[in-house]
Design a protein around this motif. Structure first.
Motif, PDB file in Angstrom:
ATOM      1  N   PRO A  82       6.327  11.542  28.078  1.00 48.35           N
ATOM      2  CA  PRO A  82       5.055  11.241  27.426  1.00 48.35           C
ATOM      3  C   PRO A  82       4.966  11.725  25.982  1.00 48.35           C
ATOM      4  CG  PRO A  82       4.785  12.924  29.122  1.00 48.35           C
ATOM      5  CD  PRO A  82       6.138  12.338  29.305  1.00 48.35           C
ATOM      6  N   ARG A  83       5.573  12.894  25.693  1.00 45.94           N
ATOM      7  CA  ARG A  83       5.490  13.409  24.328  1.00 45.94           C
ATOM      8  C   ARG A  83       6.253  12.530  23.339  1.00 45.94           C
ATOM      9  NH1 ARG A  83       3.151  18.278  23.798  1.00 45.94           N
ATOM     10  NH2 ARG A  83       2.870  19.565  25.655  1.00 45.94           N
ATOM     11  N   LEU A  84       7.445  12.085  23.730  1.00 50.10           N
ATOM     12  CA  LEU A  84       8.214  11.219  22.842  1.00 50.10           C
ATOM     13  C   LEU A  84       7.545   9.855  22.713  1.00 50.10           C
ATOM     14  CD1 LEU A  84      10.626  10.773  21.046  1.00 50.10           C
ATOM     15  CD2 LEU A  84      11.978  10.163  23.062  1.00 50.10           C
ATOM     16  N   ALA A  85       7.003   9.344  23.810  1.00 56.40           N
ATOM     17  CA  ALA A  85       6.302   8.052  23.761  1.00 56.40           C
ATOM     18  C   ALA A  85       5.108   8.135  22.816  1.00 56.40           C
ATOM     19  CB  ALA A  85       5.846   7.647  25.162  1.00 56.40           C
ATOM     20  N   GLN A  86       4.393   9.255  22.880  1.00 57.31           N
ATOM     21  CA  GLN A  86       3.242   9.431  21.985  1.00 57.31           C
ATOM     22  C   GLN A  86       3.700   9.559  20.533  1.00 57.31           C
ATOM     23  OE1 GLN A  86       0.812  13.083  22.087  1.00 57.31           O
ATOM     24  NE2 GLN A  86      -0.973  11.761  22.367  1.00 57.31           N
ATOM     25  N   ALA A  87       4.829  10.246  20.306  1.00 63.15           N
ATOM     26  CA  ALA A  87       5.366  10.371  18.955  1.00 63.15           C
ATOM     27  C   ALA A  87       5.736   9.004  18.387  1.00 63.15           C
ATOM     28  CB  ALA A  87       6.583  11.292  18.949  1.00 63.15           C
ATOM     29  N   MET A  88       6.259   8.133  19.238  1.00 73.03           N
ATOM     30  CA  MET A  88       6.613   6.780  18.799  1.00 73.03           C
ATOM     31  C   MET A  88       5.371   6.007  18.375  1.00 73.03           C
ATOM     32  SD  MET A  88       9.538   5.965  21.695  1.00 73.03           S
ATOM     33  CE  MET A  88      10.071   4.370  21.044  1.00 73.03           C
ATOM     34  N   LEU A  89       4.277   6.202  19.123  1.00 69.37           N
ATOM     35  CA  LEU A  89       3.032   5.505  18.789  1.00 69.37           C
ATOM     36  C   LEU A  89       2.302   6.169  17.626  1.00 69.37           C
ATOM     37  CD1 LEU A  89       1.838   4.658  22.403  1.00 69.37           C
ATOM     38  CD2 LEU A  89       2.311   2.998  20.582  1.00 69.37           C
ATOM     39  N   ALA A  90       2.627   7.418  17.355  1.00 71.69           N
ATOM     40  CA  ALA A  90       2.056   8.079  16.183  1.00 71.69           C
ATOM     41  C   ALA A  90       2.721   7.562  14.910  1.00 71.69           C
ATOM     42  CB  ALA A  90       2.234   9.598  16.288  1.00 71.69           C
ATOM     43  N   THR A  91       3.955   7.078  15.051  1.00 73.70           N
ATOM     44  CA  THR A  91       4.709   6.585  13.903  1.00 73.70           C
ATOM     45  C   THR A  91       4.551   5.086  13.709  1.00 73.70           C
ATOM     46  OG1 THR A  91       6.350   8.325  14.298  1.00 73.70           O
ATOM     47  CG2 THR A  91       6.999   6.538  12.826  1.00 73.70           C
ATOM     48  N   HIS A  92       4.510   4.333  14.816  1.00 73.86           N
ATOM     49  CA  HIS A  92       4.446   2.875  14.739  1.00 73.86           C
ATOM     50  C   HIS A  92       3.330   2.335  15.626  1.00 73.86           C
ATOM     51  CE1 HIS A  92       8.266   2.824  12.631  1.00 73.86           C
ATOM     52  NE2 HIS A  92       8.843   3.476  13.620  1.00 73.86           N
ATOM     53  N   SER A  93       2.752   1.233  15.211  1.00 73.10           N
ATOM     54  CA  SER A  93       1.781   0.535  16.056  1.00 73.10           C
ATOM     55  C   SER A  93       2.521  -0.144  17.207  1.00 73.10           C
ATOM     56  CB  SER A  93       1.035  -0.520  15.234  1.00 73.10           C
ATOM     57  OG  SER A  93       1.927  -1.560  14.870  1.00 73.10           O
ATOM     58  N   PRO A  94       1.815  -0.541  18.285  1.00 74.60           N
ATOM     59  CA  PRO A  94       2.476  -1.237  19.389  1.00 74.60           C
ATOM     60  C   PRO A  94       3.245  -2.478  18.934  1.00 74.60           C
ATOM     61  CG  PRO A  94       0.323  -0.508  20.107  1.00 74.60           C
ATOM     62  CD  PRO A  94       0.404  -0.226  18.622  1.00 74.60           C
ATOM     63  N   ASP A  95       2.648  -3.290  18.063  1.00 73.41           N
ATOM     64  CA  ASP A  95       3.336  -4.493  17.603  1.00 73.41           C
ATOM     65  C   ASP A  95       4.558  -4.163  16.752  1.00 73.41           C
ATOM     66  OD1 ASP A  95       2.196  -6.616  18.844  1.00 73.41           O
ATOM     67  OD2 ASP A  95       1.272  -7.489  17.056  1.00 73.41           O
ATOM     68  N   ALA A  96       4.477  -3.069  15.975  1.00 75.33           N
ATOM     69  CA  ALA A  96       5.630  -2.679  15.163  1.00 75.33           C
ATOM     70  C   ALA A  96       6.792  -2.249  16.057  1.00 75.33           C
ATOM     71  CB  ALA A  96       5.248  -1.555  14.208  1.00 75.33           C
ATOM     72  N   LEU A  97       6.478  -1.582  17.161  1.00 75.45           N
ATOM     73  CA  LEU A  97       7.524  -1.193  18.109  1.00 75.45           C
ATOM     74  C   LEU A  97       8.124  -2.423  18.775  1.00 75.45           C
ATOM     75  CD1 LEU A  97       5.928   1.968  19.776  1.00 75.45           C
ATOM     76  CD2 LEU A  97       7.991   1.896  18.366  1.00 75.45           C
ATOM     77  N   ARG A  98       7.279  -3.372  19.151  1.00 74.75           N
ATOM     78  CA  ARG A  98       7.791  -4.602  19.756  1.00 74.75           C
ATOM     79  C   ARG A  98       8.708  -5.336  18.772  1.00 74.75           C
ATOM     80  NH1 ARG A  98       2.142  -5.172  21.377  1.00 74.75           N
ATOM     81  NH2 ARG A  98       1.913  -4.739  23.602  1.00 74.75           N
ATOM     82  N   THR A  99       8.290  -5.369  17.513  1.00 77.08           N
ATOM     83  CA  THR A  99       9.088  -6.048  16.492  1.00 77.08           C
ATOM     84  C   THR A  99      10.422  -5.347  16.299  1.00 77.08           C
ATOM     85  OG1 THR A  99       7.073  -6.749  15.344  1.00 77.08           O
ATOM     86  CG2 THR A  99       9.117  -6.814  14.088  1.00 77.08           C
ATOM     87  N   ALA A 100      10.388  -4.016  16.259  1.00 75.05           N
ATOM     88  CA  ALA A 100      11.621  -3.252  16.076  1.00 75.05           C
ATOM     89  C   ALA A 100      12.600  -3.501  17.217  1.00 75.05           C
ATOM     90  CB  ALA A 100      11.294  -1.763  15.977  1.00 75.05           C
ATOM     91  N   VAL A 101      12.099  -3.514  18.443  1.00 72.35           N
ATOM     92  CA  VAL A 101      12.959  -3.737  19.601  1.00 72.35           C
ATOM     93  C   VAL A 101      13.471  -5.183  19.617  1.00 72.35           C
ATOM     94  CG1 VAL A 101      13.010  -3.854  22.122  1.00 72.35           C
ATOM     95  CG2 VAL A 101      11.902  -1.916  20.991  1.00 72.35           C
ATOM     96  N   ALA A 102      12.591  -6.117  19.301  1.00 72.84           N
ATOM     97  CA  ALA A 102      12.982  -7.527  19.329  1.00 72.84           C
ATOM     98  C   ALA A 102      14.040  -7.852  18.282  1.00 72.84           C
ATOM     99  CB  ALA A 102      11.750  -8.412  19.112  1.00 72.84           C
ATOM    100  N   THR A 103      14.022  -7.137  17.164  1.00 67.38           N
ATOM    101  CA  THR A 103      14.967  -7.416  16.080  1.00 67.38           C
ATOM    102  C   THR A 103      16.123  -6.414  16.024  1.00 67.38           C
ATOM    103  OG1 THR A 103      13.601  -6.153  14.526  1.00 67.38           O
ATOM    104  CG2 THR A 103      13.230  -8.530  14.652  1.00 67.38           C
ATOM    105  N   GLY A 104      16.136  -5.462  16.982  1.00 67.04           N
ATOM    106  CA  GLY A 104      17.219  -4.486  17.033  1.00 67.04           C
ATOM    107  C   GLY A 104      17.259  -3.546  15.849  1.00 67.04           C
ATOM    108  N   ASP A 105      16.090  -3.144  15.370  1.00 67.06           N
ATOM    109  CA  ASP A 105      16.013  -2.296  14.176  1.00 67.06           C
ATOM    110  C   ASP A 105      16.132  -0.812  14.536  1.00 67.06           C
ATOM    111  OD1 ASP A 105      15.594  -1.218  11.712  1.00 67.06           O
ATOM    112  OD2 ASP A 105      13.509  -1.820  11.544  1.00 67.06           O
ATOM    113  N   GLU A 106      17.321  -0.260  14.394  1.00 65.26           N
ATOM    114  CA  GLU A 106      17.545   1.161  14.687  1.00 65.26           C
ATOM    115  C   GLU A 106      16.760   2.055  13.735  1.00 65.26           C
ATOM    116  OE1 GLU A 106      21.634   2.211  14.634  1.00 65.26           O
ATOM    117  OE2 GLU A 106      22.259   0.527  15.885  1.00 65.26           O
ATOM    118  N   LYS A 107      16.691   1.660  12.478  1.00 63.43           N
ATOM    119  CA  LYS A 107      16.054   2.483  11.456  1.00 63.43           C
ATOM    120  C   LYS A 107      14.597   2.770  11.791  1.00 63.43           C
ATOM    121  CE  LYS A 107      15.356   2.722   6.459  1.00 63.43           C
ATOM    122  NZ  LYS A 107      15.543   2.015   5.152  1.00 63.43           N
ATOM    123  N   ALA A 108      13.918   1.774  12.359  1.00 64.85           N
ATOM    124  CA  ALA A 108      12.512   1.973  12.711  1.00 64.85           C
ATOM    125  C   ALA A 108      12.372   3.045  13.787  1.00 64.85           C
ATOM    126  CB  ALA A 108      11.907   0.657  13.189  1.00 64.85           C
TER     127      ALA A 108
END
Length: 208
Positions: A82-108
């Protein structure tokens, strides 16, 4: 499961909001972006996810149901709690995470504190068929890795004001941590708002 909490905001802290529900203060762990939208004494409704451990019950709060759903889906990947999941959402919006995963963006993903290159590669593989497409279908328009806020300083300032600091104090604290944010951006990452918030609060505490 507690799907949401609704009521007056009784207190705010750097990582927690207390919502009064039926005369009981519910402590809810939130990202800086969610906390920035809350004000003490005003009514709020937060979507929530209850994480049960042997020695604790922790309630995580989100601005909307979509954010909560992504929080729970992220935890289906190995090594993501949960802590890492929350950190991911603190850095990126849900759609930004979906976009990063869909495009294989490691940097994000490596822009999130606690995720290295190998971890990002593993997450991209595991989450590829779980998060789905961006809700706004804005791949190519939104930009991969778009942060929750268009400006880290605006998000940080809003969080500090939400915690009860005057605008002048918030401005001074943002100025104090700007070198730290610029160093992170210069290194190819994004400004780590949760860490910057902690540093800003330390600066304010020293000034008082």
């Amino acid at each position: 499961m507690i799907a949401f909490v609704s009521g007056p905001v009784a207190a705010l802290a750097p990582t927690t909001a207390v919502i009064e529900v039926g005369g009981i203060g519910m402590a809810v762990q939130c990202t800086p972006g969610t906390l920035a939208g809350l004000r003490i004494g005003t009514d709020a409704r937060l979507a929530t996810s209850l994480v049960v451990r042997e020695d604790s019950l922790t309630l995580y709060g989100f601005a909307d149901d979509d954010e909560r759903q992504v929080f729970e889906l992220l935890q289906t990947a190995s090594g993501v709690g949960p802590r890492l999941a929350q950190a991911m959402l603190a850095t990126h919006s849900p759609d930004a995470l979906r976009t990063a995963v869909a495009t294989g963006d490691e940097k994000a993903l490596t822009a999130v504190s606690g995720i290295g290159k190998k971890g990002a590669q593993k997450l991209l593989l595991e989450l590829k068929d779980r998060l789905g497409d961006p809700v706004g279908a804005r791949i190519g328009q939104q930009g991969v890795g778009t942060p929750v806020s268009s400006s880290w300083c605006d998000q940080l300032q809003a969080a500090l004001i939400g915690l009860g600091y005057a605008t002048r104090e918030a401005d001074e604290a943002v100025t104090a941590v700007t070198p730290q944010a610029e160093a992170a951006i210069a290194g190819g990452g994004q400004a780590p708002v949760p860490q910057l918030l902690r540093a800003a609060l330390q600066t304010l505490n020293r000034a008082r």
